[in-house]
Design an enzyme around this catalytic site. Structure first.
Site, mmCIF file in Angstrom:
data_model
loop_
_atom_site.group_PDB
_atom_site.id
_atom_site.type_symbol
_atom_site.label_atom_id
_atom_site.label_comp_id
_atom_site.label_asym_id
_atom_site.label_seq_id
_atom_site.Cartn_x
_atom_site.Cartn_y
_atom_site.Cartn_z
ATOM 1 N N GLU A 118 0.825 -1.215 0.000
ATOM 2 C CA GLU A 118 0.000 0.000 0.000
ATOM 3 C C GLU A 118 0.860 1.267 0.000
ATOM 4 O OE1 GLU A 118 -2.759 -0.566 3.306
ATOM 5 O OE2 GLU A 118 -4.122 -1.629 1.994
ATOM 6 N N GLU A 172 -5.692 -8.122 -1.433
ATOM 7 C CA GLU A 172 -6.376 -7.961 -0.149
ATOM 8 C C GLU A 172 -7.823 -7.599 -0.414
ATOM 9 O OE1 GLU A 172 -4.767 -5.466 2.944
ATOM 10 O OE2 GLU A 172 -2.704 -5.961 2.392
HETATM 11 C C1 BG6 Z 1 -4.403 -3.062 4.759
HETATM 12 C C2 BG6 Z 1 -3.081 -3.601 5.214
HETATM 13 O O1 BG6 Z 1 -4.364 -1.702 5.039
HETATM 14 O O2 BG6 Z 1 -5.571 -3.460 5.366
HETATM 15 C C3 BG6 Z 1 -3.151 -4.760 6.171
HETATM 16 O O3 BG6 Z 1 -2.252 -3.914 4.128
HETATM 17 C C4 BG6 Z 1 -4.331 -4.559 7.095
HETATM 18 O O4 BG6 Z 1 -1.932 -4.865 6.832
HETATM 19 C C5 BG6 Z 1 -5.605 -4.559 6.266
HETATM 20 O O5 BG6 Z 1 -4.406 -5.478 8.133
HETATM 21 C C6 BG6 Z 1 -6.873 -4.464 7.081
HETATM 22 O O6 BG6 Z 1 -6.776 -3.421 7.984
HETATM 23 P P1 BG6 Z 1 -7.077 -3.626 9.527
HETATM 24 O O7 BG6 Z 1 -6.821 -2.365 10.165
HETATM 25 O O8 BG6 Z 1 -8.495 -4.071 9.622
HETATM 26 O O9 BG6 Z 1 -6.143 -4.708 9.970
#
Ligand code: BG6
Length: 473
Positions: A174, A366
């Protein structure tokens, strides 16, 4: 909607995690501290001076010791790909050493071997929000040009070591989040409120050069490597059809697409040159930087959780919650328990937007729903979670992915975020669970660390087995 299954036969189905959110063992086998070891509350509060016991990441889900059992569970779901990161501070504990830590390298040898045992392809993020703490404190992270040299040494080391074990690489997780979160994203220890835009954009430039160097070095070491950039994908909609809102969206979009544009096209686009000029920012290019940036990525990977709106009307600018970058709330969308607005169609939209713009393969690395799951005992006496809400979320998103593929988008694969429960990045909670596998650990430190298959585990297994076909049944 059509009912033909559009997923290509070699589609890479799997899941995604990062080292700092699962491994634990924060000082084991020579590992140095990373910035995550002093972030007990994620991005919600400033970092502590030392690691504190309430930091869930120090133990994580103890993946460092349990990876064999965990990979076996992922294999049971039929994973084709497993995305994780290498913890930089396991390989170079302080970050500026000349020689790597052999025990750290050995851990990832073992992990990748374990993946290959089941035919699972590793997909590795080189830097996932886990800059060695020493580099943050002594050099102020990516503001300092010396970071390029440290990153280059680290990258050469892991590329050489794993050249026959890892084919897919991502240079920075990111990368566009650095504008809003310079510490977690860029290891910059100067507090955000005192950080000048001049230094911030210089840090961005250093990351660009480092990323392009990684692409160059990687292709020299193994021409079969596929190296991608990784950005937060966030469709931005105008809150109203007022042209002022539309232009506001264009500007906000540019601040994001700048990152993928440089990675894919190999140069700074005109809109960002104008922005920098008008802000009085002069990004220092050293001789050779322009050439280095021409080493462009093989594919674009991204995280997708939500969309947002923008408006030029200051009275309507109520910020939404969100995954590191946020915007104005969309009145048409519902949100998760953590306030992230859910928009499956936004995924189809952004996939088309990227593909139209770049004509390069995409990889969704993701996507997922963070929820407070409840562990129950089913009628067979097995502990599980009835996470129909997660199944529904993923299904709705995958249906839109299928639509985008039919629109002509070339997609290499899809890895859900947090395929096994892990510690959240933004809030550092364990309560916010994303996994197909429940991990018995809680924010007060209690729990056995046992693993349990959730209902979604069986659902995703069917999806993979049918190559997405069961979505349409
Ligand atoms: C992304 C990151 O921002 O979102 C991850 O690459 C992160 O590391 C994921 O865990 C979800 O965010 P969160 O805050 O719910 O863990």
């Amino acid at each position: 909607m059509t009912h033909t299954n559009p997923f290509p036969p070699d589609f890479l189905w799997g899941g995604s995690v990062s080292a700092n959110q699962i491994e634990g063992a924060y000082l084991e086998d020579g590992k140095g501290l990373s910035i995550q070891d002093i972030m007990p509350n994620g991005i919600q509060t400033p970092p502590t001076t030392e690691p504190t016991e309430d930091n869930m990441k120090l133990i994580g889900i103890d993946f460092y010791h349990r990876y064999k059992d965990d990979i076996k569970l992922l294999a049971e779901m039929g994973f084709k790909v497993f995305r994780t990161s290498i913890a930089w501070s396991r390989i170079f504990p302080k970050g500026d050493e000349q020689e790597p830590n052999e025990k750290g390298l050995q851990f990832y040898d073992n992990l990748f071997d374990e993946c290959h045992k089941y035919g699972i392809e590793p997909l590795v993020t080189i830097s996932h929000y886990e800059t060695p703490l020493h580099l943050s404190r002594e050099y102020d992270g990516w503001i300092n040009r010396e970071m390029i040299e440290f990153y280059e040494r680290y990258v050469r080391t892991i590329f050489e070591r794993y050249k026959h074990k890892v084919k897919y690489w991502l240079t920075f997780n990111e990368i566009n989040s650095i504008l809003e979160h310079p510490f977690i994203s860029g290891g910059i220890s100067t507090p955000a409120e005192r950080l000048s835009k001049q230094n911030l954009y210089q840090a961005v430039h250093h990351e660009f050069v480092a990323s392009a160097l990684a692409v160059k070095i990687g292709h020299e070491i193994n021409p079969d490597f596929k190296i991608g950039c990784m950005v937060i994908a966030m469709p931005i909609y105008p809150l109203t059809p007022n042209p002022d809102d539309v232009i506001k969206v264009m500007h906000a979009d540019h601040m994001n697409t700048f990152f993928a544009d440089v990675h894919v096209r190999g140069y700074y686009p005109g809109y960002i040159k104008r922005y920098l000029r008008e802000q009085g920012i002069t990004v220092l290019f050293e001789p050779g930087d322009e050439e280095i940036l021409k080493n462009t990525v093989d594919f674009i990977s991204f995280s997708y959780y939500q969309s947002c709106c923008e408006t030029a009307d200051p009275l309507k600018q109520v910020k939404g919650e969100g995954n590191l970058i946020g915007g104005v709330q969309n009145p048409y969308l519902k949100a998760s328990e953590w306030g992230w607005q859910i928009d499956p169609q936004g995924l189809r939209y952004i996939m088309n937007a990227y593909y139209d713009r770049y004509q390069k393969p995409l990889f969704i690395v993701e996507n997922g729903l963070g929820a407070a799951d409840e562990l129950i005992t089913d009628h067979n006496g097995n502990k599980t979670v009835e996470d129909d809400y997660r199944i529904d979320y993923l299904k709705q998103h995958l249906i839109q992915v299928a639509e985008a593929i039919q629109d002509g988008v070339e997609l290499m694969g899809y890895t859900t975020w947090g395929c096994i429960d892990l510690v959240s990045a933004t809030t550092a909670e364990l309560k916010k669970r994303y996994g197909f596998i429940y991990v018995d650990r809680h924010d007060d430190g209690s729990g056995t660390l046992e693993r349990y298959r959730k209902k979604s585990f069986h659902w995703y297994k069917d999806i993979i087995q049918s190559n997405g076909g069961s979505l349409f049944e």
